[in-house]
Design an enzyme around this catalytic site. Sequence first.
Site, PDB file in Angstrom:
ATOM      1  N   HIS A 132     -21.300 -13.848  34.534  1.00  0.00           N
ATOM      2  CA  HIS A 132     -20.667 -12.795  35.333  1.00  0.00           C
ATOM      3  C   HIS A 132     -21.537 -11.540  35.449  1.00  0.00           C
ATOM      4  O   HIS A 132     -21.904 -11.155  36.556  1.00  0.00           O
ATOM      5  CB  HIS A 132     -19.261 -12.505  34.790  1.00  0.00           C
ATOM      6  CG  HIS A 132     -18.665 -11.232  35.285  1.00  0.00           C
ATOM      7  ND1 HIS A 132     -18.340 -11.030  36.613  1.00  0.00           N
ATOM      8  CD2 HIS A 132     -18.358 -10.074  34.642  1.00  0.00           C
ATOM      9  CE1 HIS A 132     -17.848  -9.802  36.751  1.00  0.00           C
ATOM     10  NE2 HIS A 132     -17.852  -9.208  35.575  1.00  0.00           N
TER      11      HIS A 132
ATOM     12  N   HIS B 214     -22.561  -4.101  31.641  1.00  0.00           N
ATOM     13  CA  HIS B 214     -21.323  -3.392  31.992  1.00  0.00           C
ATOM     14  C   HIS B 214     -20.078  -3.805  31.218  1.00  0.00           C
ATOM     15  O   HIS B 214     -19.180  -3.011  31.025  1.00  0.00           O
ATOM     16  CB  HIS B 214     -21.065  -3.434  33.506  1.00  0.00           C
ATOM     17  CG  HIS B 214     -20.374  -4.680  34.003  1.00  0.00           C
ATOM     18  ND1 HIS B 214     -21.061  -5.796  34.382  1.00  0.00           N
ATOM     19  CD2 HIS B 214     -19.055  -4.973  34.170  1.00  0.00           C
ATOM     20  CE1 HIS B 214     -20.203  -6.725  34.782  1.00  0.00           C
ATOM     21  NE2 HIS B 214     -18.976  -6.252  34.655  1.00  0.00           N
TER      22      HIS B 214
ATOM     23  N   GLU C 230     -16.804  -3.018  26.392  1.00  0.00           N
ATOM     24  CA  GLU C 230     -15.401  -3.355  26.597  1.00  0.00           C
ATOM     25  C   GLU C 230     -15.023  -4.669  25.917  1.00  0.00           C
ATOM     26  O   GLU C 230     -13.997  -4.770  25.264  1.00  0.00           O
ATOM     27  CB  GLU C 230     -15.139  -3.450  28.113  1.00  0.00           C
ATOM     28  CG  GLU C 230     -13.764  -3.940  28.495  1.00  0.00           C
ATOM     29  CD  GLU C 230     -12.661  -2.949  28.135  1.00  0.00           C
ATOM     30  OE1 GLU C 230     -12.970  -1.749  28.089  1.00  0.00           O
ATOM     31  OE2 GLU C 230     -11.530  -3.393  27.893  1.00  0.00           O
ATOM     32  N   ASP C 231     -15.877  -5.682  26.036  1.00  0.00           N
ATOM     33  CA  ASP C 231     -15.469  -7.038  25.657  1.00  0.00           C
ATOM     34  C   ASP C 231     -16.184  -7.643  24.446  1.00  0.00           C
ATOM     35  O   ASP C 231     -15.895  -8.774  24.074  1.00  0.00           O
ATOM     36  CB  ASP C 231     -15.686  -7.997  26.844  1.00  0.00           C
ATOM     37  CG  ASP C 231     -14.719  -7.717  27.981  1.00  0.00           C
ATOM     38  OD1 ASP C 231     -13.652  -7.140  27.709  1.00  0.00           O
ATOM     39  OD2 ASP C 231     -15.040  -8.068  29.127  1.00  0.00           O
TER      40      ASP C 231
ATOM     41  N   ASP D 114     -19.145  -5.592  40.601  1.00  0.00           N
ATOM     42  CA  ASP D 114     -18.313  -6.260  39.595  1.00  0.00           C
ATOM     43  C   ASP D 114     -17.058  -6.821  40.256  1.00  0.00           C
ATOM     44  O   ASP D 114     -16.705  -7.992  40.092  1.00  0.00           O
ATOM     45  CB  ASP D 114     -17.956  -5.222  38.514  1.00  0.00           C
ATOM     46  CG  ASP D 114     -17.000  -5.761  37.471  1.00  0.00           C
ATOM     47  OD1 ASP D 114     -17.169  -6.925  37.057  1.00  0.00           O
ATOM     48  OD2 ASP D 114     -16.090  -4.999  37.061  1.00  0.00           O
TER      49      ASP D 114
ATOM     50  N   ASP E 290     -12.280  -9.417  72.563  1.00  0.00           N
ATOM     51  CA  ASP E 290     -13.647  -9.175  72.104  1.00  0.00           C
ATOM     52  C   ASP E 290     -13.846  -9.567  70.644  1.00  0.00           C
ATOM     53  O   ASP E 290     -14.133  -8.760  69.794  1.00  0.00           O
ATOM     54  CB  ASP E 290     -14.097  -7.741  72.350  1.00  0.00           C
ATOM     55  CG  ASP E 290     -13.017  -6.753  71.981  1.00  0.00           C
ATOM     56  OD1 ASP E 290     -11.916  -7.202  71.638  1.00  0.00           O
ATOM     57  OD2 ASP E 290     -13.275  -5.548  72.037  1.00  0.00           O
TER      58      ASP E 290
HETATM   59 MN    MN Z   1     -17.024  -7.200  34.827  1.00  0.00          MN
END
Ligand code: MN
Length: 722
Positions: free
Chosen positions: A48, A72, A76-77, A139, A259
């Site tokens: 990812h 990134h 957080e993870d 992201d 169009d």
């Molecule tokens: Mn992410």
Amino acid sequence: MMRQYELVERVTRYDPDADEDLLNRAYVYAMRAHGNQTRASGEAYFNHPLEVAAILTEMKLDSATIAAALLHDTVEDTEATQAEIEEKFGPEIASLVDGLTKIAKLDLVTREAAQAENLRKLLLAMSRDVRVLLVKLADRLHNMRTLEHVKPEKRLRIAQETMDIYAPLAGRMGMQAVRDELEDIAFKVLNPEACKIVIDRLAKLHAESGGILKSIEQELTQKLVENGIKAEVHGREKRPYSIFRKMERKLLSLGQLSDIFGFRVIVGTVDQCYRALGIIHRTYRAVPGRFKDYISTPKQNDYRSIHTTVIGPHHMRVEMQIRTRLMHEIAERGVAAHAIYKDAPDAKEALDGFRAPAAESNAYRWLRHLVEMLQEGESPREFLEHTKLELFHDQVFCFTPKGKLIALPRGATPIDFAYAVHTSVGDSCVGAKVNGSHAPLVTELRNGDEVEIIRSEAQTPPAAWEGLAVTGKARAAIRRATRAAARKQFAGLGHEIVQKMLAKIGKTYVPKEMAAAIARVGLRNVDDALAAIGRGELSAIDMLKAMGHTIDDTKLRELRRRPPAKKTDPDLSVPVRGVARTTALRISPETGAVPGERIVGILMPGEGITIYPIFARALEQFDNQPERWVDLAWDTGAEEQRFPARLTVTILNEVGSLAQMTQSISDLGGNIDALQMVAREGARDFYDVDITIEVHDLRHLNEIMTSLRGKPAVSDVSRKTG
Ligand code: MN
């Protein structure tokens, strides 16, 4: 999965001075930190951040941004900490990652107060450095591309958030390519039926006209080369969501949307843009009113281009966008393109100004402005209001008297508002108060308006409202209600016919008898049968027979004599709203009727509906039969179609008068359908010409009438009233 060296190579290809060491360290660090983590799809999690980094290399962003993309999700993870990132990668990268960590878990579709607070945090984090926003959008883009692996409820929430916040944000930042892709994926998740209809239709159109695109591409490239302009010409299809939005906003059906195909003409210089425009207008007929010069007046998000719509081969309307290479880069990539090109037109040179990305662009200034406002300490609610207004500049936000927020597309009227509150409110709407005072239902609502709907249960929405409504919901509901009303009218008419016929053979109308015979005429219920009789689709005599009444031959002849159901070729293609498509319609031959003028329909027993202009004298005879009047409105957009209008032209009784008149009509593109001379009593110098001409609409007709009045041989011109 992309290899480490591939990523580095991608960056060095557009930025030879890129910090390779930084990229390598970030790659390895993130890969280790995510370890054995997997995504919902089952693939390695590290894929990812790697894909997010890859998206950003397509935008040709600097190594710091690419490194931040790789990192990134680490804080957080994973076990990684902000302090560690700062120690290993320095303050610039650490600050970018910090911004991304802070916004990672913001939920932007929750209760209003929390939403405001979260949106505020999001913008604050992004405004510190626009590269945070770029990574966040990449992201989101990758998450949307892999959305099918996510559980359904979560999928809907993410799609909604993308449609509400991230897609408009990308648009506001001028990143059209990202916006388009985000919207199309979200559209497919949020409204799969509509999406499928649009895509199927596009495929069909493409199959029909695919070859034309190529031939226009070649023809245009050739023409430009002949005039010394080297250009890239690309045919393209509009995106499904942008087509859908246009249908909703411009009140069009897919069939009317002409169009759908467009071309981009990319040339070298601004001067060539204008020269290319001239060549295009000489090659194809330009559609009036569709020319826009965003080069002299750029859009707020820095978009620059010339737009024009022309009639291409096979009467196909095509939109042309003419721009330079640099304008194209900015149109596709917005803020991200500014990051490189900044002020210098030459890409290589521009890379030097890389570290101060986008500081000068309008889009970035907008973000800054929002943040200044934040610092002035507005309340979350006010802030949300303001931000939404800024973010969704094609929407208006209005309130019910109780303070409920109703979001509507720009151009919406109180009718749209009423239907947005509830269908029953719309159906019973008879008036509106805007900000406390009475306002016409055609009023265009503005941001912050408080709207109170005045209702009456006796109301059915007039068909003409369909043209006043902007939202699909309101239009569909009005159509449904007016159709139901017309059907009821026909049923009433059928009831009358059946009753009269029964009376003539000495019987009375017993609903039960009719119900028992319904199956024999192949219909579902009594109302359907009565409506069919009213419309003339089912003969009343057949119904009577089905009910078991015996009618002898003499009686039959008498019944058939009246009414003389004259079948005067009804025209099913008359484009009006307010009745079902299957209803037989005809335009009154005594007067004619053209789009642009107010019309009404009169139910003709057994024949369908006759359309009259409101001034027709024939309407007087129906004054006492309001049940036969049907409110109709033109369904405009059929450009090639013509409509009849009858005129009386008084001309001089001399040689050449008639020729002068007919010439004048044909010069303005009117077709003469029928012409008859009528002598004027007691006035031998003049005579009247009764003439039926076919025109496109009221404006066309008025043009012709005005021109006729200007001819020396013509003394008077008037519409026939019947
Ligand atoms: Mn992410």
